[in-house]
Design an enzyme around this catalytic site. Sequence first.
Site, PDB file in Angstrom:
ATOM      1  CG  HIS A 115      -0.192   0.030   2.491  1.00  0.00           C
ATOM      2  ND1 HIS A 115       0.367   1.093   2.974  1.00  0.00           N
ATOM      3  CD2 HIS A 115      -0.025  -0.958   3.347  1.00  0.00           C
ATOM      4  CE1 HIS A 115       0.878   0.777   4.049  1.00  0.00           C
ATOM      5  NE2 HIS A 115       0.835  -0.443   4.369  1.00  0.00           N
ATOM      6  CD  GLU A 120       2.436  -5.241   8.018  1.00  0.00           C
ATOM      7  OE1 GLU A 120       2.806  -6.542   7.736  1.00  0.00           O
ATOM      8  OE2 GLU A 120       3.258  -4.441   7.649  1.00  0.00           O
ATOM      9  NE  ARG A 142      -1.014  -0.214   6.997  1.00  0.00           N
ATOM     10  CZ  ARG A 142      -1.753  -0.695   8.312  1.00  0.00           C
ATOM     11  NH1 ARG A 142      -2.688  -0.168   8.990  1.00  0.00           N
ATOM     12  NH2 ARG A 142      -1.032  -1.730   9.015  1.00  0.00           N
ATOM     13  CG  HIS A 171      -0.589  -4.405   5.144  1.00  0.00           C
ATOM     14  ND1 HIS A 171      -1.126  -3.172   5.469  1.00  0.00           N
ATOM     15  CD2 HIS A 171      -1.799  -5.190   5.093  1.00  0.00           C
ATOM     16  CE1 HIS A 171      -2.247  -3.152   5.640  1.00  0.00           C
ATOM     17  NE2 HIS A 171      -2.858  -4.372   5.328  1.00  0.00           N
TER      18      HIS A 171
END
Length: 311
Positions: A70, A149, A122, A245
Amino acid sequence: MGQELGAGTIKPIYSNANMECRKTATRTGEKNEPSKTKEDERSEPKSKDGREGKSSQYMMKTNRLVLLRHGESEFNLENKFCGWHDAPLTENGEREACMVATPALLESQLDFDVVYTSVLDRSKKTADLILSNMDRAHVPVKADWRLCERHYGNLTGFGKREIANIYGEDQVQAWRRGYDDVPPAINLENRYYYTIRNNHIFDDVPAGQFPLTESLGMCVDRVEPVWQEIKQEVLNGTRVLICVHGTVTRALVKHIEGISKEAIQKVNIPNCIPRVYEFNMKTGELLGGAVNLGDPEYIKKKTAQVAAIGD
């Protein structure tokens, strides 16, 4: 780990001032014709009389997969451990999605049938911006908690330099890059404990599987089942973008490339640099290595920033 497709092949993509960043997926008009897949190209005649070439490679059906971290988040900017905290993109992170990732994908004529993200904002926002600016807002997005993540435990919310000043740089790098090094579990005194635990985006996490901390190796294990599902889609001909991530991308790199525990500790993934793989659809074999799309000097600079503890 990965070859850069440089400026001689693709235009530099980190400062495209002429491209407008479309921040919402508002396109409702006619869809553009999708670019040809590798399978389409392989199935086309190779000579005027319609016969295939002599080489058996023309019979091989292949498909590509794109991995992407991202855009810059608020915690990236502040150099803090983020993990399962739902930090939004910065304005620069939005620009990276629009001005770095999108032009690289368009220049390479890549197209997608589905996008996988985590449930964190995100990840989803980056995917939405890319699809909107590719005029592909109709492409379905599948958000999966297993692609979140790595959970950084009680390091969550603290600056990396702050933690390094307390525990030493070697320990911090072990927590960041070591395969089996587990940070301290997040506790009730951490300001983000309840924010994370009570976030409705994690409602689908099964009881007993909500992490309090994770090592890189634990993240690799968590990601494996969803990777096997995605890989089967790729081998069935689905054109997939995975927008996730940093550590999750590294976990996927380990599964895809089959590299060792020691080697994956040295892999660093910069924001919004597409990483392209190609697979033999019949055998599942990975063909060649990863290709990173973008200006090599830009990628080198951003990779070094990710590797460092920072200020």
